[in-house]
Each structure stands twice: as C-alpha cells, then as structure tokens.
Design a protein around this motif. Structure first.
Motif, mmCIF file in Angstrom:
data_model
loop_
_atom_site.group_PDB
_atom_site.id
_atom_site.type_symbol
_atom_site.label_atom_id
_atom_site.label_comp_id
_atom_site.label_asym_id
_atom_site.label_seq_id
_atom_site.Cartn_x
_atom_site.Cartn_y
_atom_site.Cartn_z
ATOM 1 N N MET A 290 24.958 2.524 31.690
ATOM 2 C CA MET A 290 24.510 2.086 30.367
ATOM 3 C C MET A 290 24.713 0.574 30.233
ATOM 4 S SD MET A 290 25.643 5.263 27.878
ATOM 5 C CE MET A 290 27.414 5.004 28.034
ATOM 6 N N PRO A 291 23.868 -0.215 30.875
ATOM 7 C CA PRO A 291 24.113 -1.653 30.986
ATOM 8 C C PRO A 291 24.044 -2.428 29.685
ATOM 9 C CG PRO A 291 21.975 -1.086 31.912
ATOM 10 C CD PRO A 291 22.682 0.198 31.653
ATOM 11 N N ARG A 292 23.494 -1.848 28.618
ATOM 12 C CA ARG A 292 23.401 -2.583 27.357
ATOM 13 C C ARG A 292 24.581 -2.330 26.419
ATOM 14 N NH1 ARG A 292 17.369 -1.652 25.322
ATOM 15 N NH2 ARG A 292 18.280 -2.456 23.390
ATOM 16 N N VAL A 293 25.516 -1.537 26.851
ATOM 17 C CA VAL A 293 26.717 -1.323 26.026
ATOM 18 C C VAL A 293 27.544 -2.597 26.000
ATOM 19 C CG1 VAL A 293 28.901 -0.077 25.840
ATOM 20 C CG2 VAL A 293 26.804 1.167 26.393
ATOM 21 N N SER A 294 27.813 -3.098 24.798
ATOM 22 C CA SER A 294 28.605 -4.319 24.660
ATOM 23 C C SER A 294 29.881 -4.111 23.859
ATOM 24 C CB SER A 294 27.771 -5.436 24.018
ATOM 25 O OG SER A 294 27.307 -5.050 22.743
ATOM 26 N N ALA A 295 30.137 -2.874 23.411
ATOM 27 C CA ALA A 295 31.391 -2.575 22.711
ATOM 28 C C ALA A 295 31.689 -1.089 22.850
ATOM 29 C CB ALA A 295 31.310 -2.956 21.237
ATOM 30 N N LEU A 296 32.966 -0.771 22.916
ATOM 31 C CA LEU A 296 33.416 0.614 23.005
ATOM 32 C C LEU A 296 34.633 0.771 22.106
ATOM 33 C CD1 LEU A 296 33.684 2.817 26.150
ATOM 34 C CD2 LEU A 296 35.603 2.702 24.569
ATOM 35 N N VAL A 297 34.533 1.694 21.136
ATOM 36 C CA VAL A 297 35.588 1.885 20.139
ATOM 37 C C VAL A 297 36.204 3.269 20.319
ATOM 38 C CG1 VAL A 297 36.138 1.935 17.683
ATOM 39 C CG2 VAL A 297 34.388 0.347 18.532
ATOM 40 N N TRP A 298 37.501 3.301 20.551
ATOM 41 C CA TRP A 298 38.219 4.555 20.773
ATOM 42 C C TRP A 298 38.730 5.104 19.443
ATOM 43 C CZ3 TRP A 298 38.317 7.405 25.058
ATOM 44 C CH2 TRP A 298 39.196 8.493 25.112
ATOM 45 N N PHE A 299 38.535 6.412 19.233
ATOM 46 C CA PHE A 299 39.017 7.096 18.028
ATOM 47 C C PHE A 299 40.446 7.554 18.295
ATOM 48 C CE2 PHE A 299 39.387 10.741 15.122
ATOM 49 C CZ PHE A 299 38.864 10.221 13.957
ATOM 50 N N ASP A 300 41.403 6.736 17.894
ATOM 51 C CA ASP A 300 42.801 6.941 18.283
ATOM 52 C C ASP A 300 43.550 7.754 17.228
ATOM 53 O OD1 ASP A 300 44.855 6.311 20.291
ATOM 54 O OD2 ASP A 300 45.840 5.286 18.624
ATOM 55 N N ALA A 301 43.190 9.030 17.123
ATOM 56 C CA ALA A 301 43.786 9.889 16.097
ATOM 57 C C ALA A 301 43.967 11.294 16.649
ATOM 58 C CB ALA A 301 42.896 9.925 14.853
#
Length: 325
Positions: A290-301
C-alpha cells in the motif's frame, strides 16, 4: 526528532512534526503532492482519556521509545473544536490531531439544507483561532452496516439518507466551513475496510476531490470466533485500499484506526495458540502493498478485544523494534 526506518512500502519515517497545512489565517489550502504521499509513514495513537490527560499519550511514547506523530480521538454532535484540548495534544505543532466526528441523530438531508449551520458557525470560529491544521473525519466508517448513518439506496436509516444525500451533506459541511474561514480543517473521507455485501460501495458516496484532503481506512483483526477469523493486516485492508485509491490518483491514505486481538486473551473470542500478535505487528510494518499510506494510527485500548500495543511483552517488543529501526 528520532527517525525510524521501517520497511513498510519504502523507507518509512516516524514523524513527530505536524502535517502539511497552513495556520487558520491563511486563505490558501495546500494539496499534498504525490511525492509526499509515498515518502513517509507517520505513527499515531488513540489512548482512552488522552483528551483530558495528554500524559496518557506521552506514556505510549515512552513505551515505544519514539514520539507519536498523530493524536487521534472522538467527538460527537454538539462538541465544538478545536480548542484547549487540541492545543495541548498538538504539542506546539509537532503533532497532528485527528478527530472522528459523529454527527449525531441527524439526517444527511438536514445537513445539506443548512439546519445545523449555527453549530458549524461555532466550529468555524474555533478553527479560525487555532494555529495549526486539524484533521477531521465526519461520519467515520459511514459505509458500515452497523451505523445508523450508513448511506443506503433507499435512505431509510434514522440518521442516514441516500447516496446522493450523503454526498450533498458532506459537500455542504466542508464548503460552508471553508466559506466561514475554517481553512485549516483537513477533511478525511474514512470508510471501514469491510467490503462484504452489507456495506456501502464507497464509489457511490464519494463527495469528490474538491471536498477531501485525505483518504482514510479503518480495519481490525478480531481473531477467531463468531463471524470473525484471524486476518493479517494486508488481508483486512488491501481490497478497500485499492477501492479508495481508485477514487483519486494522488491523495494520501491514512490508516485512521487499526489494531489486533491478543490471541492468548479470552476476551469474548476463543484463545488462539496458533497465532501471535507480535508477529501480526511485525508483518504490518513489513507489508509493502500500500505505497500511498502516509499515516498509521493504532487503537491503543482494551475494548471489544485487547487492542493495546503492550497487551503482551512480545507485541510491545515488535512495536519498539519496528519504530526504533
């Protein structure tokens, strides 16, 4: 700023600075360039209670050993933003803020008709006083069949409407706020990664590039049990990634929410000794599709499952190795 080079697509950089954009006083709204969408991946997190206690996000930074570049959390209808909470979490502009905005028990038609413009005026005034970009995802996961605001062909859901009514509502909210000077708000079109028959086809509700700054996706590994089965990061997200990137050739893609079950935990699903969350996390950072991914947010709950990045020592170690390089 500490840099970490991850093999997620190309050389991946954990960034702690704010994303592209100008302060509220600017009348120019920049567009991300194609190069910017593939140059780095910014790591972010949601931590319960971080809105009132930003130190909870700081503790995640301490756990993984690097700064967190995106603070992600949730607002509902009637909440006015941005304000002191966003200022605190933006950390002097060194961190982006991402807000999921649930639009309440209100139909798409009512938004398009201007019935909520008085509320939008309050948000516009707050945005004009805010010195940084703010990323907003209205109607998050709108394509999911569990949402009362899912757009449907007949428009029959209580807080929903038809495909056309959704597009009109989105365009009105974005266009109205921009006209009121809230040019520092960045709009994230954020469906869920699910693509089964009950979900809404996202090409039917796409409001158009003029009204979108970021393409977003949410997807989780729920593990085995009931309707769910263990899935890799790529199995969860890749098909919808292809669908969403077909909507526009250059806009960046953010994974706005993701997480994995801890297979050794009996949290409503069978204990699974055949998989490891630590390996799931490592594979996520290694995935190159997925070369256009520029951010990854983890759901830390710990919610429906134990999604926390430190749900086990192995999971935390995988994060630390990936993010610290």
């Amino acid at each position: 700023m500490r840099r970490a080079y991850l093999p997620l697509v190309i050389a991946v950089t954990l960034a702690a600075v704010a994303g592209t954009g100008l302060p509220a006083a600017s009348a120019t709204r920049p567009r991300p360039s194609p190069a910017a969408t593939s140059a780095s991946v910014k790591f972010g997190a949601y931590v319960p209670g971080m809105e009132s206690d930003p130190q909870r996000l700081t503790r995640v930074e301490s756990a993984v050993g690097v700064p967190v570049g995106i603070a992600s959390y949730y607002y509902g209808y009637g909440d006015v933003f941005p304000g002191p909470t966003e200022l605190a979490l933006a950390n002097g502009g060194r961190r982006d803020v991402l807000i999921a905005w649930n639009m309440g028990h209100s139909t798409f038609r009512s938004w398009a008709a201007g019935d909520h413009d008085d509320y939008l005026d309050q948000i516009a005034a707050a945005a004009r006083s805010y010195p940084y970009p703010l990323y907003v995802r209205p109607w998050p996961e709108m394509n999911g069949d569990w949402q009362e605001f899912q757009p449907t062909p007949d428009g029959g859901l209580p807080a929903g409407g038809t495909y056309a009514e959704f597009r009109a509502a989105w365009q009105h909210v974005v266009g109205y706020l921009r006209a009121q000077g809230a040019t520092n708000l960045r709009w994230v079109f954020n469906p869920t990664a699910d693509t089964y028959a009950g979900t809404t086809p996202i090409d039917q509700i796409w409001p158009g590039r003029e009204y979108v700054d970021v393409l977003g996706l949410d997807g989780f590994n729920w593990g085995n049990g009931g309707f769910f089965h263990w899935q890799t990061f790529s199995e969860i997200l890749l098909q919808q990634y292809r669908n969403i990137t077909a909507l526009d050739p250059t806009l960046p893609v953010w994974i706005c929410e993701t997480g994995s079950k801890e297979p050794a935990e009996d949290d409503g699903a069978p204990v699974d000794r055949h998989h490891k969350k630590s390996q799931w996390v490592s594979d996520m950072f290694r995935f190159t599709g997925m070369p256009r991914v520029s951010a990854l947010v983890w759901f830390d709950a710990r919610k429906e499952r134990d999604w926390r990045l430190d749900s086990s020592s192995g999971s935390l170690l995988s994060f630390r190795k990936a993010l610290q390089g």
